[in-house]
Design a protein around this motif. Structure first.
Motif, PDB file in Angstrom:
ATOM      1  N   PRO A   1      43.209  62.745  56.965  1.00 18.85           N
ATOM      2  CA  PRO A   1      41.760  61.746  57.210  1.00 18.85           C
ATOM      3  C   PRO A   1      41.222  62.432  58.228  1.00 18.85           C
ATOM      4  CG  PRO A   1      43.599  59.938  57.078  1.00 18.85           C
ATOM      5  CD  PRO A   1      44.610  61.335  57.332  1.00 18.85           C
ATOM      6  N   THR A   2      41.153  62.515  59.080  1.00 19.31           N
ATOM      7  CA  THR A   2      40.750  63.391  60.496  1.00 19.31           C
ATOM      8  C   THR A   2      39.831  64.716  59.833  1.00 19.31           C
ATOM      9  OG1 THR A   2      41.737  61.717  62.043  1.00 19.31           O
ATOM     10  CG2 THR A   2      40.454  63.906  63.234  1.00 19.31           C
TER      11      THR A   2
ATOM     12  N   LYS B   1      37.466  64.572  57.477  1.00 18.86           N
ATOM     13  CA  LYS B   1      35.818  64.525  58.001  1.00 18.86           C
ATOM     14  C   LYS B   1      35.658  65.361  58.685  1.00 18.86           C
ATOM     15  CE  LYS B   1      36.900  59.678  58.356  1.00 18.86           C
ATOM     16  NZ  LYS B   1      37.403  58.302  59.486  1.00 18.86           N
TER      17      LYS B   1
END
Length: 98
Positions: free
Chosen positions: A66-67, A70
């Protein structure tokens, strides 16, 4: 103008970036050579490739997807904006940035 631009560059940062790119290129060349040797039937090269693939899978499994997703989206948005032919005034650019 070129001298002013060069003076504003963060030379140590760009030096580190160049070193990272050079390392990645050397690693890519190593992998290409291993693939070529494996394709020609060299068992030790095939074993090395297999170990590299296993290590890559373990590394990818540990990533915080997820990081990184992003971060990738943010970089893509910046690249898209930078490629845009639209020219903003300094004040407009500051407002968008803030």
């Amino acid at each position: 103008a070129k001298q002013r631009w060069l003076a504003r560059l963060d030379a140590p940062m760009w030096g580190k970036a160049a070193a990272t790119v050079a390392t990645a290129a050397a690693e890519a060349a190593k992998m290409a050579a291993l693939e070529e040797r494996c394709d020609s039937g060299e068992d030790t090269a095939c074993d090395a490739l297999s170990k590299e693939e296993e290590a890559k899978k373990r590394w990818l499994a540990r990533l915080d997807v997820p990081t990184w997703g992003k971060a990738a989206a943010a970089v893509a948005a910046i690249a898209e904006e930078a490629a845009s032919p639209e020219r903003l005034s300094e004040d407009e650019a500051k407002q968008r940035w803030l």
